[in-house]
Design a protein around this motif. Structure first.
Motif, PDB file in Angstrom:
ATOM      1  N   PHE A  26       6.749   8.929  -9.695  1.00 30.95           N
ATOM      2  CA  PHE A  26       6.382   7.886 -10.649  1.00 30.95           C
ATOM      3  C   PHE A  26       5.876   8.492 -11.947  1.00 30.95           C
ATOM      4  O   PHE A  26       6.224   8.039 -13.043  1.00 30.95           O
ATOM      5  CB  PHE A  26       5.312   6.976 -10.030  1.00 30.95           C
ATOM      6  N   LYS A  27       5.066   9.515 -11.852  1.00 31.75           N
ATOM      7  CA  LYS A  27       4.518  10.156 -13.044  1.00 31.75           C
ATOM      8  C   LYS A  27       5.495  11.208 -13.574  1.00 31.75           C
ATOM      9  O   LYS A  27       6.181  11.885 -12.807  1.00 31.75           O
ATOM     10  CB  LYS A  27       3.180  10.810 -12.718  1.00 31.75           C
ATOM     11  N   THR A  79       2.770   5.812  -6.156  1.00 35.79           N
ATOM     12  CA  THR A  79       2.481   5.825  -7.598  1.00 35.79           C
ATOM     13  C   THR A  79       1.107   6.416  -7.903  1.00 35.79           C
ATOM     14  O   THR A  79       0.696   6.451  -9.066  1.00 35.79           O
ATOM     15  CB  THR A  79       2.526   4.401  -8.185  1.00 35.79           C
ATOM     16  N   GLY A  80       0.416   6.861  -6.848  1.00 35.90           N
ATOM     17  CA  GLY A  80      -0.943   7.359  -7.060  1.00 35.90           C
ATOM     18  C   GLY A  80      -1.930   6.239  -7.303  1.00 35.90           C
ATOM     19  O   GLY A  80      -2.986   6.450  -7.901  1.00 35.90           O
ATOM     20  N   GLY A  81      -1.571   5.032  -6.853  1.00 36.56           N
ATOM     21  CA  GLY A  81      -2.457   3.885  -7.039  1.00 36.56           C
ATOM     22  C   GLY A  81      -2.433   3.316  -8.437  1.00 36.56           C
ATOM     23  O   GLY A  81      -3.287   2.495  -8.798  1.00 36.56           O
ATOM     24  N   GLU A  82      -1.466   3.726  -9.239  1.00 34.98           N
ATOM     25  CA  GLU A  82      -1.403   3.271 -10.625  1.00 34.98           C
ATOM     26  C   GLU A  82      -0.160   2.418 -10.870  1.00 34.98           C
ATOM     27  O   GLU A  82       0.803   2.474 -10.109  1.00 34.98           O
ATOM     28  CB  GLU A  82      -1.373   4.478 -11.572  1.00 34.98           C
ATOM     29  N   GLU A 120       0.829  -1.207   0.000  1.00 37.62           N
ATOM     30  CA  GLU A 120       0.000   0.000   0.000  1.00 37.62           C
ATOM     31  C   GLU A 120       0.865   1.260   0.000  1.00 37.62           C
ATOM     32  O   GLU A 120       0.524   2.258  -0.649  1.00 37.62           O
ATOM     33  CB  GLU A 120      -0.925   0.001   1.221  1.00 37.62           C
ATOM     34  N   MET A 121       1.990   1.211   0.708  1.00 39.59           N
ATOM     35  CA  MET A 121       2.882   2.361   0.755  1.00 39.59           C
ATOM     36  C   MET A 121       3.473   2.649  -0.626  1.00 39.59           C
ATOM     37  O   MET A 121       3.578   3.807  -1.055  1.00 39.59           O
ATOM     38  CB  MET A 121       4.010   2.101   1.762  1.00 39.59           C
ATOM     39  N   ILE A 122       3.861   1.570  -1.330  1.00 45.04           N
ATOM     40  CA  ILE A 122       4.431   1.744  -2.666  1.00 45.04           C
ATOM     41  C   ILE A 122       3.376   2.275  -3.621  1.00 45.04           C
ATOM     42  O   ILE A 122       3.629   3.198  -4.410  1.00 45.04           O
ATOM     43  CB  ILE A 122       5.011   0.413  -3.176  1.00 45.04           C
ATOM     44  N   LEU A 123       2.170   1.717  -3.559  1.00 43.35           N
ATOM     45  CA  LEU A 123       1.097   2.176  -4.448  1.00 43.35           C
ATOM     46  C   LEU A 123       0.700   3.614  -4.152  1.00 43.35           C
ATOM     47  O   LEU A 123       0.296   4.351  -5.063  1.00 43.35           O
ATOM     48  CB  LEU A 123      -0.115   1.254  -4.334  1.00 43.35           C
TER      49      LEU A 123
END
Length: 464
Positions: A369-370, A139-142, A133-136
Motif C-alpha cells: 500500500f505504501k 495497509t498498516g492501519g492507514e 481488519e485483514m485489509i487494514l
C-alpha cells in the motif's frame, strides 16, 4: 318411604348436577383442545409456506426467501395451500371458513434490512475469508488520508484556479499530462486489462436492475480530472476520495460476505452460474455491463491511489527534484506558476503510477500500500513505456479484490441493493419468472375456522 323419596330426589339432583358439571367440563376441555389443535395446525400450515424457499438462492447466497408470486400462481395459491394443509391436519370435524394473507415482509424492505440481517446470521457461523481488519493490516492501519503537511503544501502553492491554455509551443521535455489526458474510456481499459480476463457481453435492462425501482438508487458516473489543467479540481480530487478506513470497519460483515459469494474480474470462479463476470464491480459501479463497471472501478481505485502516490513523490528528494526541474522547463510554455505546475505534474505522474499499479493488480499481483523507492514503477522520462512495467510484488500487499472491497465499503448501502439485482439476474437463468420484488422472508395470515358450531379466528405468522 317418605325419607326414601327425599333421598332419591336428593341423589337425583346431585347426580344431575354432577352430570351437568361433567358435561360442561367436557365441553370446556373440548373447546380448549380444539383451540390448541387449531393453533398448532395453523402454525404448521403457515410454516409450510416457509418450507417452499428458493433452493438456488439458498445454495449460492445462503439467503432464505420464498416467492410470493409462486411462479405465476400468485398469493391465492399460497392461501389454497394453507387451506389444504389445515383440512388435512384438522380432520372432518373442522371447517376452514377463510384464509387470507394479511402481510408479507420482503427481502428488500426497510433499505434491505432483512438481507443485511440474514448476512449477519450467516457470518455468525460461516468462516469468512476476507475481513476489514485483514485489509487494514495490509495497509498498516492507514487509508489515503493526506498528512497535514502535504495538505498545507498544496494550499500554500496557490489558491487560484489556474487553467492550462491550448498552446502550439512545444517543450523538449514531455508534459506527463499529455499522457494522462489520453487514459480515458476504452483507451484506459486497453492498458490495464490483461488478455486472459474475460468480460461478459451481457447488457442489463432496467428490468434486470430492480434496485433502481425498489430503492431509488441509480448509478452515477465517477471520474477524475485526469487532464490536471485545473488546480482547484486537483485539490478536490487529491483529498475527496482517500478517507475510507472507518467505512471499511463499519460494514466489515457485508464486504466479507460479498467477497465470498460474488465474482470479480480476477476471480471469476466464485459462482460458476453467474451471468456477469464482474459482479463485485457491479455492486460498486451499478452500470449495465462488465466493461462499464470495470471502467468505473478503475477510476475509483486511481482516486484511492492518487494521494498515496502523490505524497511519496513530494516527500522523495530525488523525484521532487525531477518534478521541480520539469515544472521550470514547462512554465513558459504553459503560463502556470512553477509551484502550482509542479504539483499538477506530480498529480499527473501519481495518476500514471496508479494506472501501472492497477495493470499489475489485474494480472494477479499483490502490491504494498505504501510507496517506496524500491516499489515505484514508472519513470518520469519515459512514462508511456514504463507504465507497462512489472512491479515488485508483495505477498502481504493488497490485491485487486481488496481494493474492490474498500470501494464497496465506501458505498455499502448501494452495494446491498445491487446484490438484489445479481440474485435476480442469476436465478432467472433457471427460473425465468423470478422477480426479487416478490422475494419474501415473512408472512402474516388471518385464519377463520368453525368447530362444533363455534367460529375461531387466528392471526398466524412465520419468518426465517
Amino acid at each position: 318411604m317418605n325419607n326414601h323419596g327425599r333421598i332419591t330426589v336428593f341423589l337425583s339432583l346431585m347426580i344431575g348436577s354432577m352430570l351437568i358439571l361433567a358435561m360442561t367440563a367436557i365441553s370446556i376441555i373440548d373447546n380448549y383442545m380444539a383451540k390448541g389443535r387449531l393453533a398448532m395446525c395453523s402454525r404448521t400450515a403457515v410454516s409450510g409456506v416457509m418450507a417452499q424457499y428458493n433452493s438456488y438462492i439458498y445454495e449460492h447466497y445462503h439467503i432464505l426467501l420464498f416467492d410470493t408470486n409462486q411462479s405465476g400462481k400468485g398469493e391465492g395459491y399460497i392461501e389454497e395451500s394453507i387451506i389444504d394443509n389445515l383440512n388435512t391436519n384438522l380432520g372432518a370435524n373442522y371447517q376452514v371458513d377463510a384464509v387470507a394473507i394479511s402481510e408479507f415482509t420482503y427481502l428488500w424492505s426497510d433499505d434491505c434490512e432483512e438481507l443485511k440481517q440474514q448476512i449477519k446470521d450467516y457470518a455468525g457461523y460461516a468462516a469468512l475469508e476476507y475481513t476489514a481488519e485483514m485489509i487494514l493490516d495490509k495497509t498498516g492501519g492507514e487509508d489515503g488520508t493526506l498528512a497535514p503537511e502535504i495538505l498545507q503544501d498544496i494550499e500554500s502553492a496557490g489558491s487560484d484556479d489556474t487553467q492550462t491554455e491550448d498552446n502550439d509551443k512545444k517543450s523538449d521535455t514531455d508534459d506527463p499530462r499529455k499522457l494522462t489526458g489520453k487514459l480515458t474510456g476504452l483507451g484506459l481499459l486497453a492498458v490495464i486489462l490483461p488478455d486472459d480476463i474475460e468480460l461478459s457481453d451481457k447488457v442489463l435492462s432496467i428490468d434486470e436492475q430492480p434496485s433502481r425501482s425498489l430503492t431509488g438508487f441509480f448509478s452515477f458516473d465517477f471520474s477524475l480530472n485526469n487532464s490536471f489543467d485545473s488546480y482547484s479540481k486537483f485539490k478536490d480530487d487529491i483529498s475527496s476520495h482517500s478517507v475510507w478506513k472507518n467505512s471499511l470497519l463499519d460494514v466489515g460483515v457485508g464486504i466479507a460476505y460479498a467477497a465470498q459469494v460474488f465474482n470479480c474480474a480476477t476471480e471469476q470462479d466464485v459462482n460458476d452460474t453467474s451471468v456477469l463476470k464482474c459482479e463485485l464491480e457491479y455492486l460498486i459501479g451499478g452500470k449495465c455491463s462488465d466493461a462499464a463497471n470495470i471502467k468505473s472501478v478503475v477510476n475509483r481505485i486511481i482516486a484511492i491511489r492518487l494521494p498515496v502516490n502523490y505524497s511519496f513523490l513530494m516527500s522523495d528528494n530525488v523525484k521532487s527534484s525531477e518534478l521541480s526541474a520539469l515544472a521550470t522547463s514547462l512554465m513558459a510554455v504553459t503560463g502556470i506558476p512553477a509551484p502550482v505546475l509542479k504539483r499538477l505534474l506530480a498529480g499527473a505522474w501519481a495518476y500514471v503510477e496508479a494506472v501501472a499499479e492497477i495493470r499489475n493488480l489485474m494480472s494477479g499481483s499483490k502490491l504494498a500500500f505504501k510507496k517506496t523507492g524500491s516499489n515505484w514503477i514508472t519513470d518520469l522520462d519515459n512514462l508511456g513505456e514504463s507504465m507497462y512495467s512489472t512491479c515488485k510484488e508483495d505477498d502481504k500487499g493488497l490485491s485487486y479484490k481488496d481494493y474492490l472491497l474498500i470501494l464497496l465499503a465506501m458505498d455499502m448501502d448501494r452495494g446491498y441493493c445491487r446484490m438484489l439485482d445479481l440474485i435476480q439476474l442469476n436465478t432467472r437463468e433457471t427460473e425465468a419468472d423470478f422477480c426479487i420484488k416478490n422475494a419474501a422472508v415473512a408472512v402474516g395470515v388471518d385464519i377463520s375456522v368453525t368447530y362444533d358450531g363455534k367460529k375461531y379466528g387466528f392471526k398466524e405468522s412465520a419468518e426465517y
